[in-house]
Design a protein around this motif. Structure first.
Motif, mmCIF file in Angstrom:
data_model
loop_
_atom_site.group_PDB
_atom_site.id
_atom_site.type_symbol
_atom_site.label_atom_id
_atom_site.label_comp_id
_atom_site.label_asym_id
_atom_site.label_seq_id
_atom_site.Cartn_x
_atom_site.Cartn_y
_atom_site.Cartn_z
ATOM 1 N N CYS A 623 -0.189 -0.065 5.005
ATOM 2 C CA CYS A 623 -0.813 1.519 4.835
ATOM 3 C C CYS A 623 -2.343 1.527 5.202
ATOM 4 C CB CYS A 623 -0.432 2.098 3.650
ATOM 5 S SG CYS A 623 -1.124 3.885 3.308
ATOM 6 N N ALA A 624 -2.979 1.981 6.243
ATOM 7 C CA ALA A 624 -4.366 2.067 6.405
ATOM 8 C C ALA A 624 -4.944 3.281 6.209
ATOM 9 C CB ALA A 624 -4.635 1.795 7.783
ATOM 10 N N SER A 625 -4.227 4.150 5.299
ATOM 11 C CA SER A 625 -4.865 5.587 5.016
ATOM 12 C C SER A 625 -6.003 5.609 4.519
ATOM 13 C CB SER A 625 -4.043 6.387 4.055
ATOM 14 O OG SER A 625 -2.687 6.391 4.844
ATOM 15 N N MET A 626 -7.108 6.624 4.920
ATOM 16 C CA MET A 626 -8.349 6.895 4.247
ATOM 17 C C MET A 626 -8.011 7.085 2.813
ATOM 18 S SD MET A 626 -10.279 9.226 7.185
ATOM 19 C CE MET A 626 -11.753 9.902 5.853
ATOM 20 N N LYS A 627 -7.085 7.989 2.558
ATOM 21 C CA LYS A 627 -6.702 8.140 1.273
ATOM 22 C C LYS A 627 -5.328 8.243 0.922
ATOM 23 C CE LYS A 627 -6.719 13.391 1.626
ATOM 24 N NZ LYS A 627 -5.200 13.409 1.400
ATOM 25 N N VAL A 644 2.997 -5.066 0.599
ATOM 26 C CA VAL A 644 2.726 -4.126 1.284
ATOM 27 C C VAL A 644 0.823 -4.377 1.241
ATOM 28 C CG1 VAL A 644 4.108 -2.415 0.252
ATOM 29 C CG2 VAL A 644 2.274 -2.800 -1.018
ATOM 30 N N VAL A 645 0.111 -3.655 2.064
ATOM 31 C CA VAL A 645 -1.297 -3.439 2.212
ATOM 32 C C VAL A 645 -1.329 -2.180 1.964
ATOM 33 C CG1 VAL A 645 -3.427 -3.914 3.487
ATOM 34 C CG2 VAL A 645 -1.520 -5.380 3.579
ATOM 35 N N ALA A 646 -2.518 -1.748 0.976
ATOM 36 C CA ALA A 646 -2.618 -0.220 0.675
ATOM 37 C C ALA A 646 -3.976 -0.071 0.321
ATOM 38 C CB ALA A 646 -1.587 0.085 -0.530
ATOM 39 N N PRO A 647 -4.363 1.280 0.514
ATOM 40 C CA PRO A 647 -5.727 1.628 -0.231
ATOM 41 C C PRO A 647 -6.098 1.309 -1.520
ATOM 42 C CG PRO A 647 -4.717 3.541 1.266
ATOM 43 C CD PRO A 647 -3.700 2.341 0.740
ATOM 44 N N ALA A 648 -7.198 0.854 -1.872
ATOM 45 C CA ALA A 648 -7.603 0.260 -3.360
ATOM 46 C C ALA A 648 -7.685 1.747 -4.052
ATOM 47 C CB ALA A 648 -8.842 -0.444 -3.254
ATOM 48 N N ALA A 649 -8.173 2.783 -3.570
ATOM 49 C CA ALA A 649 -8.588 3.884 -4.122
ATOM 50 C C ALA A 649 -7.327 4.811 -4.129
ATOM 51 C CB ALA A 649 -9.466 4.589 -3.554
ATOM 52 N N GLY A 650 -7.047 5.585 -5.202
ATOM 53 C CA GLY A 650 -5.849 6.724 -5.445
ATOM 54 C C GLY A 650 -4.549 6.158 -5.819
#
Length: 734
Positions: A623-627, A644-650
């Motif tokens: 998941c390369a989402s900005m948020k 999984v690879v995911a955004p650290a924020a949120g």
């Protein structure tokens, strides 16, 4: 002078978000000071394009200074060369008494259309309630000077919002005029549906409804609007009725459009949640302990559709039977991206009002986003006295914060970017809804209190009884079935090998098109909309630029309408093509387009267990989402057992176990993103891979099921409905 001090504080604010919140202090100071000096200070600030953030705040503060000179400044801003100043002036005028010499400027903005046209239309609608004849005559004159069909339709739609004889006379004439364009006549017919059912109006609408084609469908809906009232709750009806909506999706029971356009994870969530709410949680004792009248028995899920769809759904919506019903709100014209849908406010309001009236007594409506559907639904809910439950997320606040931190969004360009993103309006919409909602729902996240205070400006500790933290959930049964089929197809036991014609065969056809040298590599898979916020192009650019990573895995992207891409999708596809010059397929990238939810679930399972002769097992999810406020697709991947690879924020930080079930990275840093994917591939084949996969699956099954989410929300809805009944009873006895 307080205005001067507040302007200085606004200019000294340490961040964009802090500046937006400081605007309230400026408005209070300006309204208290009043007078020409305050107006002069605010006018200077409004025209200072080097600080566009303060300029916008100054425009809205001018609206609270009730002085002739403030009106004159705002009128001048309606024709300013900067669009952001024109649209905020149009919005600000809505807080003032009608100013007749401003109507022409507002009408010109309606003619031009877009978001600013919607703001101008709202102001004219507000003014029309107190000065209908003057506004109606002015708009009638504007129509005479416009030939473009779309512009005429916007003006006619606006006229339909103004009460009185003058607007009605024009609507009747245009509705019956066969020389007018279809979209113009449609706007007039829909407007007649909001009038009193006089003989003249009813005769015209009935005659058109007896015809065929698009105009007849619009007329039939208008006829319903003319004659329909609010249906009372049937005496034999038991249980609560809950409405939920997302108007930027084509939502059906099969979730066939998920991943196309704006049909993202929210569409999947609403379908699964609605089903779970009416079914209850068989593992919970709560439903058995609650009176039948207080259980959720009906859920209405509203999404966009055609006029014909809106007509066809009303029989199901009006049924007193329990269950999950799907309703359509007609959006005129072709589907548009979420950010471009604001001009459809009026049609959205009419469609939502029609559905909720047909449904009878609706006990609560759950809104989730700062978008046109939520804006329209709040107006209708207020009219029909339906309590609102609102899910508060730091959106657009999180994006504003990220862009501010990166230097992309500054005081010097805020207004220009706001013209496209509507940050100020959306942030204010969230602020208003959070304050006015009967109850707010929050996503779990690390440091929730600090995040809501710093980003959104809400102190959830002040009134904890008004908030509930509710995790989103997924349908574990869909994932378990997909994994069983994938294991069997990969020859790992379980159930029988699925028959031909399955989702696996479709995937195999895509994998077979890869060069032979790339077969039997594991898959890095992602599911979501082709939108910059979802980072799909960023993911491809990261993967394509890292030769070592490219040799380790193929990249499978599920999502997007590849045949008829929207503007947002085209932007992402162009970037993807630029990142991989030559034949995209030979590079190892598979663009699969949108797929039904059940198909996507099986492809996730195939990424874990492999496809014989075509794809190795031990794939990963990225998941390369900005948020990512929470992440439905991430949960589905983890339930499947994929690292999984995911955004650290949120939200993901609350459930991804770093280095165990996944890797949290700064997705704006391509080196960090590539390292995260590489680490996930290592973890998948490592000695603890199976153990960690089971750990992720167990975590989701134990904490993030759709049934658990439904049980928690059912309690929220029950409390909100109960409180509303108490208020109704108090009014009836006062």
């Amino acid at each position: 002078m307080a205005t001067h001090t507040a302007l200085d504080a606004m200019r000294d604010a340490g961040s964009i978000l802090e500046g937006i919140r400081s605007a309230d202090d400026l408005t209070v100071a300006a309204s208290r000071d009043g007078g020409t000096r305050a107006v002069r200070l605010l006018a200077q600030a409004a025209n200072d394009t080097s600080d566009q953030l303060t300029a916008i705040a100054a425009v809205h503060s001018l609206a609270q200074v009730f002085d002739e000179s403030a009106d004159e400044v705002l009128i001048g801003l309606l024709s300013h060369e900067q669009l952001y100043l024109r649209e905020h002036a149009a919005w600000a005028f809505g807080a003032r008494l009608p100013r007749f010499d401003a109507i022409a400027g507002l009408a010109a903005m309606v003619i031009a259309g877009g978001f600013s046209g919607m703001l101008a239309q709202r102001t004219l609608e507000q003014w029309g309630s107190s000065a209908p004849d003057h506004v109606g005559l002015s708009l009638e004159g504007a129509v005479l000077g416009v030939d473009d069909a779309s512009a005429r339709a916007r003006l006619v739609e606006t006229i339909g919002l103004i009460p009185g004889r003058i607007p009605e006379r024009l609507l009747r004439r245009i509705a019956a005029d066969t020389d007018e364009a279809t979209e113009v006549r449609s706007a007039a017919i829909a407007g007649l549906g909001d009038r009193d059912p006089t003989d003249a109006v009813t005769r015209i609408v009935t005659g058109l409804a007896n015809g065929t084609g698009e105009l007849a469908d619009v007329a039939r809906l208008a006829l319903l609007d003319l004659t329909a009232g609010v249906n009372p709750r049937a005496p034999w009806s038991q249980g609560l009725t809950i409405a939920q909506l997302f108007l930027h999706a084509d939502i059906d029971r099969a979730l066939s459009q998920v991943g196309a356009g704006d049909n993202g994870g929210i569409a999947t969530l609403l379908v699964r949640l609605g089903d779970a709410l009416v079914a209850g949680d068989p593992a919970s004792d709560v439903r058995a302990a609650v009176d039948r009248d207080q259980q959720v028995s009906r859920v209405l899920t509203l999404s966009r559709g055609s006029s014909a769809d809106a007509l066809a759904c009303l029989s199901e919506v009006g049924s007193t039977l329990s269950g999950h019903a799907f309703a359509s709100v007609p959006f005129p014209g072709e589907p548009v991206p979420l950010a471009e849908a604001w001009p459809r406010r009026v049609s959205a309001q009419r469609g939502i009002r029609r559905v909720l009236r047909a449904a009878g007594s609706v006990d609560a409506i759950h809104l989730r986003m700062a978008d046109i559907g939520t804006l329209a639904a709040t107006t209708v809910a207020r009219e029909l006295e339906i309590p609102v439950v609102f899910t508060v997320a730091p959106d657009p606040h999180g994006v504003i914060h990220s862009l501010d931190a990166s230097g992309t969004l500054t005081r010097a360009n805020f207004g220009s970017i706001d013209e496209r993103e509507h940050f100020w309006f959306r942030a204010r919409l969230v602020q208003r809804l959070a304050a006015d909602a009967a109850h707010t729902v929050l996503f779990p996240r690390a440091d929730l209190g600090r995040t809501m205070r710093d980003l959104v400006g809400i102190d959830i500790a002040a009134h904890p009884e008004r908030h509930s933290v509710v995790a989103e959930g997924i349908d574990i049964g869909v994932i378990e079935s997909a994994c069983a089929d994938a294991r069997a197809a990969a020859g790992q036991g379980g159930s029988e090998v699925p028959a031909t014609g399955t989702a696996f065969e479709t995937l195999d056809a895509l994998l077979s098109a890869l060069p032979e040298s790339r077969r039997m590599l594991p898959l890095a898979i992602t599911v979501g909309r082709l939108h910059r916020v979802k980072g799909m192009a960023t993911l491809v650019e990261t993967w394509a630029a890292d030769e070592e990573l490219r040799t380790r895995c193929n990249l499978l992207i599920i999502g997007g309408d590849l045949e008829n891409p929207s503007t947002d999708e085209r932007e992402q596809l162009d970037r993807i093509t630029a990142a991989l010059p030559g034949d995209v397929g030979s590079s190892g990238l598979i663009l699969a387009g949108h797929r039904a939810n059940d198909t996507a679930a099986r492809w996730l399972a195939a990424a874990r267990f492999g496809r014989p002769g075509l794809a190795a097992p031990h794939g990963v999810y990225v998941c390369a989402s900005m948020k990512e406020e929470f992440g439905i697709a991430l949960l589905e991947a983890m339930a499947t057992g994929l690292p999984v690879v995911a955004p650290a924020a949120g939200g993901p930080a609350t459930y991804v176990e770093q280095g165990v079930t996944g890797f949290l990275v700064d997705t704006s840093d391509r080196t960090a993103l590539a390292t995260g994917i590489s680490d996930a591939l290592d973890a998948a084949v490592g000695p603890f891979g199976p153990e960690n996969a089971q750990r992720a699956s167990d975590m989701v099954a134990g904490t993030f099921t759709i049934q658990g989410m439904a049980t928690t929300l059912a309690t929220v809805y029950r409390d909100v409905a109960g409180a509303n009944e108490v208020i109704d009873w108090a009014f009836s006895t006062s």
